[in-house]
Design a protein around this motif. Sequence first.
Motif, PDB file in Angstrom:
ATOM      1  N   CYS A  78      -5.224  -1.395   0.437  1.00 55.17           N
ATOM      2  CA  CYS A  78      -5.635  -2.798   0.322  1.00 55.17           C
ATOM      3  C   CYS A  78      -4.545  -3.719  -0.218  1.00 55.17           C
TER       4      CYS A  78
ATOM      5  N   CYS B  39      -1.013  -0.204   7.271  1.00 54.59           N
ATOM      6  CA  CYS B  39      -2.012  -0.026   8.329  1.00 54.59           C
ATOM      7  C   CYS B  39      -1.691   1.155   9.240  1.00 54.59           C
TER       8      CYS B  39
ATOM      9  N   CYS C  73     -12.962   0.457   8.732  1.00 54.60           N
ATOM     10  CA  CYS C  73     -12.260  -0.822   8.628  1.00 54.60           C
ATOM     11  C   CYS C  73     -13.201  -1.840   7.988  1.00 54.60           C
ATOM     12  N   ILE C  74     -12.833  -2.324   6.812  1.00 58.60           N
ATOM     13  CA  ILE C  74     -13.625  -3.311   6.089  1.00 58.60           C
ATOM     14  C   ILE C  74     -12.712  -4.486   5.731  1.00 58.60           C
ATOM     15  N   ASN C  75     -13.078  -5.668   6.194  1.00 60.74           N
ATOM     16  CA  ASN C  75     -12.266  -6.871   5.951  1.00 60.74           C
ATOM     17  C   ASN C  75     -10.808  -6.651   6.350  1.00 60.74           C
ATOM     18  N   ASP C  76     -10.624  -6.041   7.514  1.00 62.74           N
ATOM     19  CA  ASP C  76      -9.287  -5.788   8.089  1.00 62.74           C
ATOM     20  C   ASP C  76      -8.444  -4.801   7.280  1.00 62.74           C
ATOM     21  N   LYS C  77      -9.076  -4.052   6.385  1.00 65.42           N
ATOM     22  CA  LYS C  77      -8.372  -3.024   5.622  1.00 65.42           C
ATOM     23  C   LYS C  77      -8.974  -1.663   5.940  1.00 65.42           C
ATOM     24  N   ASN C  78      -8.101  -0.652   6.079  1.00 62.13           N
ATOM     25  CA  ASN C  78      -8.574   0.706   6.317  1.00 62.13           C
ATOM     26  C   ASN C  78      -9.009   1.335   4.993  1.00 62.13           C
TER      27      ASN C  78
END
Length: 251
Positions: free
Chosen positions: A201, A221, A241-246
């Motif tokens: 993050c 990423c 993938c949550i809020n464009d974060k792995n």
Amino acid sequence: MVEVTGLSKVYGSKAVVEDVSLNIEKGKITSFIGPNGAGKSTLLSMISRLIAQDTGEILIDGQDITKSKNNELAKKISILKQANDISVRLTVKELVSFGRFPYSQGRLNKEDKRHIEEAINYMELKDMENKYLDQLSGGQKQRAFIAMVLAQDTEYILLDEPLNNLDMKHSVQIMKVLRRLVDELGKTIVIVIHDINFASCYSDNIVALKDGKVVKKGPACEIIHSPVLKEIYDMDIDIKCINDKNICIYF
């Protein structure tokens, strides 16, 4: 930029770091991840010149660190190690003041005091700046040591597992502060970290190590993917993938 070429460190018959080469970008957060014994902390210590490499070369902004004077290097690069035991009884403010030693040599001027105040405020320690370290919780003490590093005001900041002893709230606080230092002040931060979700993050780049060697390096990423993590940690880790974060799911 930090340029590491062919770096190795051997203790007895064991190669703790073996032929590591990598570049650390300026103005970014780079996280070192990997299992225990991967060589992360040893690599960080060699980059900061706390320990000497057996082979290889480390350049910071094109300068060989082995040829730098101690005081000049301390104005360029700061490091916080895992073990921070101090036998002298100090207040938070006194500890943070040590970060200015490369500049003040113990005689604090107006500029030094400004950096000390800013670091204390960054770490939200103002209400306890006159407390002694032995009166603090483990998490509060860790924040004080990080404030000392911030007061040193170096372009490069190296942190060895800075989230040790911190609860969730203060771990997030530390990572947000590090992100601000990069985004707002252009600092370059290298961090050894075990929590791969924090690495995912908050990092720009990740270097994954195992058995003293670099397994994978690149943008966060690209590293936080199940096949890569399987190679590093030898376990199956699901990714969401949550809020464009792995985000890694493992329990």
